[in-house]
Scaffold this motif. Structure first.
Motif, PDB file in Angstrom:
ATOM      1  N   SER A   1       4.668  14.844 -10.720  1.00 37.60           N
ATOM      2  CA  SER A   1       3.783  15.579 -11.622  1.00 37.60           C
ATOM      3  C   SER A   1       3.032  16.634 -10.822  1.00 37.60           C
ATOM      4  O   SER A   1       2.911  16.521  -9.591  1.00 37.60           O
ATOM      5  CB  SER A   1       2.770  14.621 -12.286  1.00 37.60           C
ATOM      6  N   PRO A   2       2.517  17.659 -11.493  1.00 40.42           N
ATOM      7  CA  PRO A   2       1.743  18.681 -10.791  1.00 40.42           C
ATOM      8  C   PRO A   2       0.612  18.066  -9.965  1.00 40.42           C
ATOM      9  O   PRO A   2      -0.093  17.168 -10.432  1.00 40.42           O
ATOM     10  CB  PRO A   2       1.193  19.543 -11.928  1.00 40.42           C
ATOM     11  N   GLY A   3       0.490  18.528  -8.730  1.00 39.48           N
ATOM     12  CA  GLY A   3      -0.534  18.022  -7.827  1.00 39.48           C
ATOM     13  C   GLY A   3      -0.010  17.025  -6.815  1.00 39.48           C
ATOM     14  O   GLY A   3      -0.668  16.774  -5.799  1.00 39.48           O
ATOM     15  N   ASN A   4       1.158  16.429  -7.071  1.00 36.58           N
ATOM     16  CA  ASN A   4       1.751  15.494  -6.107  1.00 36.58           C
ATOM     17  C   ASN A   4       2.174  16.236  -4.844  1.00 36.58           C
ATOM     18  O   ASN A   4       2.626  17.370  -4.912  1.00 36.58           O
ATOM     19  CB  ASN A   4       2.968  14.799  -6.691  1.00 36.58           C
ATOM     20  N   ARG A   5       2.040  15.556  -3.704  1.00 32.41           N
ATOM     21  CA  ARG A   5       2.498  16.154  -2.452  1.00 32.41           C
ATOM     22  C   ARG A   5       3.819  15.513  -2.043  1.00 32.41           C
ATOM     23  O   ARG A   5       3.970  14.296  -2.106  1.00 32.41           O
ATOM     24  CB  ARG A   5       1.467  15.985  -1.344  1.00 32.41           C
ATOM     25  N   VAL A   6       4.765  16.351  -1.627  1.00 32.53           N
ATOM     26  CA  VAL A   6       6.104  15.878  -1.277  1.00 32.53           C
ATOM     27  C   VAL A   6       6.444  16.286   0.149  1.00 32.53           C
ATOM     28  O   VAL A   6       6.098  17.377   0.607  1.00 32.53           O
ATOM     29  CB  VAL A   6       7.168  16.447  -2.247  1.00 32.53           C
ATOM     30  N   TRP A   7       7.130  15.374   0.850  1.00 33.85           N
ATOM     31  CA  TRP A   7       7.648  15.618   2.191  1.00 33.85           C
ATOM     32  C   TRP A   7       9.170  15.604   2.088  1.00 33.85           C
ATOM     33  O   TRP A   7       9.752  14.620   1.649  1.00 33.85           O
ATOM     34  CB  TRP A   7       7.164  14.546   3.158  1.00 33.85           C
ATOM     35  N   VAL A   8       9.807  16.691   2.486  1.00 35.12           N
ATOM     36  CA  VAL A   8      11.233  16.881   2.231  1.00 35.12           C
ATOM     37  C   VAL A   8      12.054  16.615   3.483  1.00 35.12           C
ATOM     38  O   VAL A   8      11.834  17.214   4.544  1.00 35.12           O
ATOM     39  CB  VAL A   8      11.509  18.309   1.720  1.00 35.12           C
ATOM     40  N   ASN A   9      13.038  15.716   3.328  1.00 34.51           N
ATOM     41  CA  ASN A   9      13.932  15.340   4.415  1.00 34.51           C
ATOM     42  C   ASN A   9      15.359  15.723   4.059  1.00 34.51           C
ATOM     43  O   ASN A   9      15.819  15.482   2.941  1.00 34.51           O
ATOM     44  CB  ASN A   9      13.851  13.825   4.648  1.00 34.51           C
ATOM     45  N   ILE A  10      16.067  16.341   4.993  1.00 30.33           N
ATOM     46  CA  ILE A  10      17.500  16.569   4.848  1.00 30.33           C
ATOM     47  C   ILE A  10      18.195  15.484   5.669  1.00 30.33           C
ATOM     48  O   ILE A  10      18.085  15.472   6.898  1.00 30.33           O
ATOM     49  CB  ILE A  10      17.916  17.965   5.349  1.00 30.33           C
TER      50      ILE A  10
ATOM     51  N   HIS B   1       0.830  -1.196   0.000  1.00 34.44           N
ATOM     52  CA  HIS B   1       0.000   0.000   0.000  1.00 34.44           C
ATOM     53  C   HIS B   1       0.861   1.240   0.000  1.00 34.44           C
ATOM     54  O   HIS B   1       1.725   1.410   0.858  1.00 34.44           O
ATOM     55  CB  HIS B   1      -0.910   0.003   1.242  1.00 34.44           C
ATOM     56  N   TRP B   2       0.636   2.089  -0.987  1.00 32.96           N
ATOM     57  CA  TRP B   2       1.295   3.381  -1.027  1.00 32.96           C
ATOM     58  C   TRP B   2       0.273   4.429  -0.626  1.00 32.96           C
ATOM     59  O   TRP B   2      -0.849   4.451  -1.153  1.00 32.96           O
ATOM     60  CB  TRP B   2       1.836   3.649  -2.430  1.00 32.96           C
ATOM     61  N   ASN B   3       0.652   5.287   0.291  1.00 27.14           N
ATOM     62  CA  ASN B   3      -0.309   6.254   0.834  1.00 27.14           C
ATOM     63  C   ASN B   3      -0.469   7.510  -0.017  1.00 27.14           C
ATOM     64  O   ASN B   3      -1.135   8.461   0.394  1.00 27.14           O
ATOM     65  CB  ASN B   3       0.086   6.645   2.265  1.00 27.14           C
ATOM     66  N   GLY B   4       0.141   7.541  -1.204  1.00 30.31           N
ATOM     67  CA  GLY B   4      -0.028   8.675  -2.099  1.00 30.31           C
ATOM     68  C   GLY B   4       0.906   9.837  -1.818  1.00 30.31           C
ATOM     69  O   GLY B   4       0.852  10.854  -2.508  1.00 30.31           O
ATOM     70  N   GLU B   5       1.785   9.688  -0.820  1.00 29.90           N
ATOM     71  CA  GLU B   5       2.690  10.764  -0.424  1.00 29.90           C
ATOM     72  C   GLU B   5       4.108  10.447  -0.912  1.00 29.90           C
ATOM     73  O   GLU B   5       4.595   9.334  -0.728  1.00 29.90           O
ATOM     74  CB  GLU B   5       2.703  10.916   1.103  1.00 29.90           C
ATOM     75  N   TYR B   6       4.770  11.442  -1.497  1.00 26.74           N
ATOM     76  CA  TYR B   6       6.119  11.251  -2.017  1.00 26.74           C
ATOM     77  C   TYR B   6       7.169  11.678  -1.001  1.00 26.74           C
ATOM     78  O   TYR B   6       7.029  12.721  -0.343  1.00 26.74           O
ATOM     79  CB  TYR B   6       6.329  12.057  -3.295  1.00 26.74           C
TER      80      TYR B   6
END
Length: 364
Positions: free
Chosen positions: A251-260, A210-215
């Protein structure tokens, strides 16, 4: 089916370059250890012939910029069942290694194989290799298994695909062949599975994954300042196709969570456009469209497409939902981390990470 490679010269008509069986796989091990990029450019070797707690020896042990370990094992003359069993056995040992043990493995490796680096700590080597300012607090939260073969058989392929596709094990096989043309020798490489592709993207992924749709996005490296990404609205990757190709997943509309890596999560945003080279990235300022290369941004000093398309820096435009400065990065034990610039994780750890980040960022 296993990959069959052929090489031809075309300068004086079509002439086949002869396949040359490798005299011994120690030579291949030497080549890989000297330049790990021939296997995976995201790794750094930290150990060779590493003795396990039960007396066996791991051919090569490496680490990625997320602090995760990689076991690289040569197939040699073992049967498919034996080599897969062995690399899984090594994985069961590696997952228990603590930071002090990993540092000790590095120390032994430098002493025996890299005397020129004597006195360089794992922290120093890691930061130098991955362009980080300090060592990660947490190492070895996940690991990958890589089987190296000079010939790949049907049985090995089936087993690796089964373990990766239906059990979510991070395992792969890479196939090398040597070719000889006069006094020149050439080494070719082919992966069984795309090494930059997350398991969830595979058509053979198990039905219950299952992928939760979050990148997930990893933002790290020299000359990449987070405050610039905040100000101009982008995420970035470059320095090789390994780091830039996964940006094309967005792609446009995707939500991304950014980690350093080593610092923590610093932002969540919505993608507003496709990947472009740094040469072509634009932003709006007071109603005017400007190119980032016309600013004094440090990111603009990265490799341009015009200089080298393969090594160029690529940017993806993002509209930020919430961000925090680096000093306030969000980090908790058990958070997901990955070496790829962009990933679509299916692991429970990612589901947990996103749930916690939503609470910490106070967003729906």
């Amino acid at each position: 089916m296993p990959v069959e490679l052929g090489v031809w010269r075309v300068d004086h008509g079509l002439q086949a370059v002869l396949h040359q069986p490798m005299a011994n796989e120690k030579k291949l091990e030497d080549l890989i250890e000297a330049n790990i990029a021939v296997v995976a450019p995201h790794l750094m070797v930290i150990g060779r012939q590493v003795q396990t707690s039960y007396g066996k020896y791991v051919d090569l042990l490496a680490i990625d910029r997320a602090g995760n370990l990689a076991i690289i094992e040569l197939k040699r003359d073992m049967t498919p069942r034996d080599v897969v069993a062995q690399v899984l056995d090594y994985g069961s040992w590696v997952i228990g290694l603590q930071s002090d043990q990993i540092a000790s493995i590095w120390g032994n490796y430098v002493e025996k194989y890299r005397p020129s680096d004597k006195g360089m700590s794992l922290d120093q080597a890691f930061c130098k290799r991955f362009g980080l300012k300090e060592m990660l607090d947490e190492l070895n939260t996940e690991h990958e298994l890589i089987i190296v073969a000079s010939a790949l058989d049907d049985s090995t392929e089936r087993i690796v695909e089964y373990l990766a596709g239906y059990h979510g094990i991070n395992i792969n096989a890479v196939f090398f062949r040597m070719f000889k043309d006069g006094d020149r020798e050439y080494l070719t490489r082919a992966w069984l599975r795309d090494p930059t592709e997350d398991a969830s993207d595979s058509p053979d992924a198990p039905a219950n994954s299952h992928w939760n749709g979050e990148y997930y996005v990893s933002y790290a490296g020299e000359n990449r300042e987070w405050h610039e990404a905040q100000k101009y609205g982008f995420i970035a990757g470059g320095g090789g196709t390994w780091y830039s190709n996964t940006l094309q997943m967005l792609s446009p509309g995707n939500r991304v969570w950014v980690n350093i890596p080593g610092t923590g999560y610093v932002g969540v945003g919505e993608v507003t456009g496709l990947r472009v080279p740094v040469d072509d990235f634009t932003f709006d300022e007071n109603g005017y469209t400007k190119k980032i290369t016309d600013t004094d941004a440090v990111i603009a000093t990265r490799t341009k497409y015009a200089e080298s398309p393969e090594n160029a820096e690529y940017l993806v435009p993002v509209k930020w939902i919430e961000t925090v400065p680096v000093a306030n990065a969000i980090k908790e034990k058990g958070f997901f981390g990955n070496q790829n610039t962009v990933a679509r994780p299916t692991s429970p750890k990612w589901v947990h990470t996103v749930a916690r980040l939503k609470e910490r960022f106070q967003i729906d």
